[in-house]
Design a protein around this motif. Structure first.
Motif, PDB file in Angstrom:
ATOM      1  N   TYR A 341       0.546   5.640   9.303  1.00 21.65           N
ATOM      2  CA  TYR A 341       1.478   5.642   8.175  1.00 21.65           C
ATOM      3  C   TYR A 341       1.123   6.822   7.282  1.00 21.65           C
ATOM      4  O   TYR A 341      -0.036   7.068   6.960  1.00 21.65           O
ATOM      5  N   ALA A 342       2.135   7.585   6.933  1.00 14.41           N
ATOM      6  CA  ALA A 342       1.930   8.785   6.120  1.00 14.41           C
ATOM      7  C   ALA A 342       2.321   8.491   4.681  1.00 14.41           C
ATOM      8  O   ALA A 342       3.207   7.689   4.415  1.00 14.41           O
ATOM      9  N   GLY A 343       1.642   9.159   3.777  1.00  9.97           N
ATOM     10  CA  GLY A 343       2.025   9.103   2.379  1.00  9.97           C
ATOM     11  C   GLY A 343       1.567   7.845   1.675  1.00  9.97           C
ATOM     12  O   GLY A 343       0.397   7.501   1.687  1.00  9.97           O
ATOM     13  N   ALA A 344       2.525   7.149   1.068  1.00 11.09           N
ATOM     14  CA  ALA A 344       2.196   5.979   0.261  1.00 11.09           C
ATOM     15  C   ALA A 344       1.525   4.911   1.118  1.00 11.09           C
ATOM     16  O   ALA A 344       1.739   4.814   2.316  1.00 11.09           O
ATOM     17  N   ALA A 345       0.699   4.114   0.484  1.00  9.98           N
ATOM     18  CA  ALA A 345      -0.011   3.049   1.198  1.00  9.98           C
ATOM     19  C   ALA A 345       0.977   2.073   1.810  1.00  9.98           C
ATOM     20  O   ALA A 345       2.007   1.754   1.235  1.00  9.98           O
ATOM     21  N   LEU A 346       0.649   1.601   3.000  1.00 10.79           N
ATOM     22  CA  LEU A 346       1.495   0.638   3.692  1.00 10.79           C
ATOM     23  C   LEU A 346       1.347  -0.720   3.012  1.00 10.79           C
ATOM     24  O   LEU A 346       0.245  -1.273   2.949  1.00 10.79           O
ATOM     25  N   PRO A 347       2.440  -1.309   2.499  1.00 11.51           N
ATOM     26  CA  PRO A 347       2.341  -2.612   1.835  1.00 11.51           C
ATOM     27  C   PRO A 347       1.724  -3.652   2.761  1.00 11.51           C
ATOM     28  O   PRO A 347       1.942  -3.627   3.981  1.00 11.51           O
ATOM     29  N   PRO A 348       0.959  -4.593   2.208  1.00 15.97           N
ATOM     30  CA  PRO A 348       0.242  -5.571   3.044  1.00 15.97           C
ATOM     31  C   PRO A 348       1.127  -6.354   3.995  1.00 15.97           C
ATOM     32  O   PRO A 348       0.733  -6.654   5.116  1.00 15.97           O
ATOM     33  N   ASP A 349       2.365  -6.687   3.582  1.00 17.14           N
ATOM     34  CA  ASP A 349       3.208  -7.491   4.468  1.00 17.14           C
ATOM     35  C   ASP A 349       3.625  -6.688   5.692  1.00 17.14           C
ATOM     36  O   ASP A 349       3.731  -7.224   6.800  1.00 17.14           O
ATOM     37  N   LEU A 350       3.871  -5.371   5.516  1.00 14.28           N
ATOM     38  CA  LEU A 350       4.230  -4.532   6.668  1.00 14.28           C
ATOM     39  C   LEU A 350       3.033  -4.394   7.605  1.00 14.28           C
ATOM     40  O   LEU A 350       3.189  -4.440   8.836  1.00 14.28           O
TER      41      LEU A 350
END
Length: 602
Positions: A341-350
């Motif tokens: 995943y690039a850029g912003a942190a991947l939300p926990p649910d994803l």
């Protein structure tokens, strides 16, 4: 045997073991660097293409979906031959280090061949965001970039499509090339040019510090900056990737990728990685947008990637398809060894949903990871080349890169030095000077902290943008990056993205865009569910700087012209707040409108 509640193991993946040294300084700052030295790397990227054409001439390098549903494919030998012909045509037209090539079109095989021809001819290539030409009302960014680059040739794949943007420019002395010849010279004329000894002579002249590209930042405010990208930057970065990801040498990578080549991640990291490793890049004509993600899904039915790169918004749109279609899910995971995943942190649910699909399909977990860097660092400065259990860890400095973490406003500002760092900005010496500290470290503007203060091998955690953080009227600091990620995660799956409000205000608010999942809810019910989710979130927080008290949902999408969003879908916090000041005022009105979500304690 796996115990109850214990997660299955990761799929085997050869990754370099981090060995990070920390050097503390008397001023409170410290240096981090890998104890593994950076190996030798090719002097320029054209040599990489030449080597692959000799080593694997018949391997498919690039593939692109055709209108009839088939695929156009180009092998390494064909790419090398085309690049040499284009290089000769560019040299014949007087292009060189001071006479660049500008590309208006998006990702395509023709775009790639022009770029590779520029590499072989020693001609800087300036790929420009398609949105600046096709979604802009005034073409101001195209004009700005054109005046900075001063190209001698412009490639626009479809002359008619880019006709308005081209017509707005003063093209005196500038040749326009299109794929079909509409509105300019046909690309086939360049491809028909017979290479001469001049191409070989130029190939021998090119040095690692020759300019390979000008990549333009989206910028926090104002007009884009032209980041000088040298061959040394790109080649050294690929050497670092090869060292931290030794699994790439086991089997050439296969990618299906939409990330735009005018951006450093798609154009430098992914394109150059496939080239350096002798892999195959399938150009994805889809992207994370309604009506386009379906194209990505169709492509994934035919292509099983070995690495998959996307942004959080892309995973959010792709996951429902994977969850509802078992055949598609099996195809997606068939060869997959790394999810990035690039850029912003991947939300926990994803994160949890991707992991669950991996376990359901393979019985094991596919490694999920990220890295950190910028257009100015070509782009990888850190990478998590070790298993991580959650988003947020951005890894450790890769070989050849030094990080300096220095105290700044209660945080640690992180700065970068290495062969992958830009020498500066095109035509802007003052901004170049401001971008570096007295020791030559690039001031990227981000904050970071160690995941484990006693063990730098555990990695660095992204801690937000220094310039985005602010104080409430109470004097409490709000760390925007953490609040944004936590709030979106708390509201999952109802929010696509958000910006955090509150400078010199009494509490934190959000301007937010609803997600596709929210469209099935009536407006009142959507507001009720968001308020309920944020109420639970606030109850678990320890202070006012972490609690969200009001939300305004935005219907108008982020504006490219106003610099509110980048090609990759990243939201520009500062630009949104400046442009949407009326919505900010609604958030803090003494008596809020009925559609302002107010989060009350119960």
């Amino acid at each position: 045997m796996i115990q109850q509640g214990e997660k299955p193991p990761f799929l085997p993946l050869a990754l370099a073991t981090p060995r990070i040294r920390r050097i503390d300084r008397s001023d409170g700052s410290f240096i981090l660097h890998s104890e593994e030295s950076l190996g030798d790397y090719p002097g320029h990227m054209a040599l990489v293409l030449q080597a692959q054409a000799q080593a694997r001439p018949d391997t498919v390098f690039l593939a692109q979906r055709l209108p009839d549903g088939g695929w156009r494919r180009v092998t390494y030998a064909q790419a090398w031959s085309a690049a040499r012909s284009i290089a000769q045509a560019l040299l014949d037209r007087g292009l060189g280090q001071t006479a660049p090539l500008m590309i208006l079109s998006g990702n395509s095989i023709d775009h790639a061949l022009l770029m590779l021809g520029g590499f072989v001819a020693g001609v800087p290539v300036a790929p420009i965001s398609v949105a600046y030409s096709l979604m802009s009302g005034d073409f101001a960014k195209v004009h700005h970039i054109f005046n900075l680059v001063r190209p001698k040739l412009i490639f626009a794949e479809q002359g008619g499509l880019f006709g308005k943007a081209l017509g707005s420019l003063n093209l005196h002395g500038v040749e326009v090339v299109t794929s079909d010849g509409t509105g300019g010279t046909a690309l086939k004329d360049l491809l028909a040019t017979a290479p001469t000894a001049a191409v070989d002579a130029r190939l021998a002249q090119i040095g690692p510090d020759w300019v390979a590209k000008y990549l333009f930042t989206s910028g926090s405010t104002g007009l884009p900056k032209g980041v000088i990208n040298t061959h040394r930057m790109m080649s050294s970065n690929q050497q670092a990737i090869a060292q931290i990801w030794p699994f790439l040498q086991e089997k050439p990578p296969v990618l299906l990728d939409w990330l735009p080549w005018n951006h450093t991640f798609g154009g430098n990291h992914n394109f150059n990685m496939v080239l350096r490793q002798g892999g195959t890049l399938h150009i994805d004509d889809g992207k994370p947008a309604p009506g386009l993600v379906e194209k990505t899904v169709a492509n994934l039915r035919e292509v099983s990637p070995s690495l998959y790169f996307n942004v959080p918004a892309g995973y959010a749109m792709l996951l429902p398809h994977l969850e509802q279609d078992e055949d598609l899910c099996r195809r997606f995971f068939a060869e997959l060894r790394l999810i990035f995943y690039a850029g912003a942190a991947l939300p926990p649910d994803l994160w949890t949903r991707l992991e669950a699909l991996s376990i359901r399909t393979l019985g094991k977990r596919v490694t999920m990871t990220s890295s950190w860097g910028s257009t100015e660092t070509a782009p990888m400065a850190t990478a998590a080349h070790f298993p991580i259990e959650r988003a947020g860890v951005i890894g450790v400095p890769v070989p050849g890169v030094q990080l300096k973490l220095t105290p700044s406003g209660g945080k640690l500002e992180v700065r970068v030095k290495g062969p992958n760092v830009t020498p500066g900005y095109l035509g802007e010496p003052d901004k170049t000077k401001q971008a570096f500290d007295e020791e030559g470290f690039y001031k990227i503007g981000d904050a970071a902290r160690l995941a484990d203060p006693d063990n730098p091998d555990r990695g660095v955690v992204f801690d937000g943008r220094i310039a985005e953080d602010f104080k409430l009227t109470t004097g409490t600091w709000v760390h925007v990056g953490g609040v944004r990620v936590a709030a979106i995660a708390a509201c999952s799956p109802l929010l696509q993205d958000a910006v955090v409000t509150g400078p010199d205000k009494p509490y934190v608010g959000l301007l937010a865009w609803p997600s596709a999942a929210a469209k099935d809810l009536a407006p009142d019910e959507l507001r009720r569910q968001i308020a309920a989710k944020l109420r639970l979130h606030n109850a678990a927080q320890g202070g006012s700087s972490l609690k969200v008290q009001r939300v305004v949902l935005l219907s108008e999408p982020p504006s490219i012209d106003a610099n509110e969003i980048t090609d990759k879908g990243y939201i520009n916090q500062r630009a949104v707040l400046e442009r949407r000041h009326a919505d900010v005022n609604r958030l803090y009105a003494e008596t809020p409108d009925a559609d302002v979500i107010t989060v009350t304690d119960r």
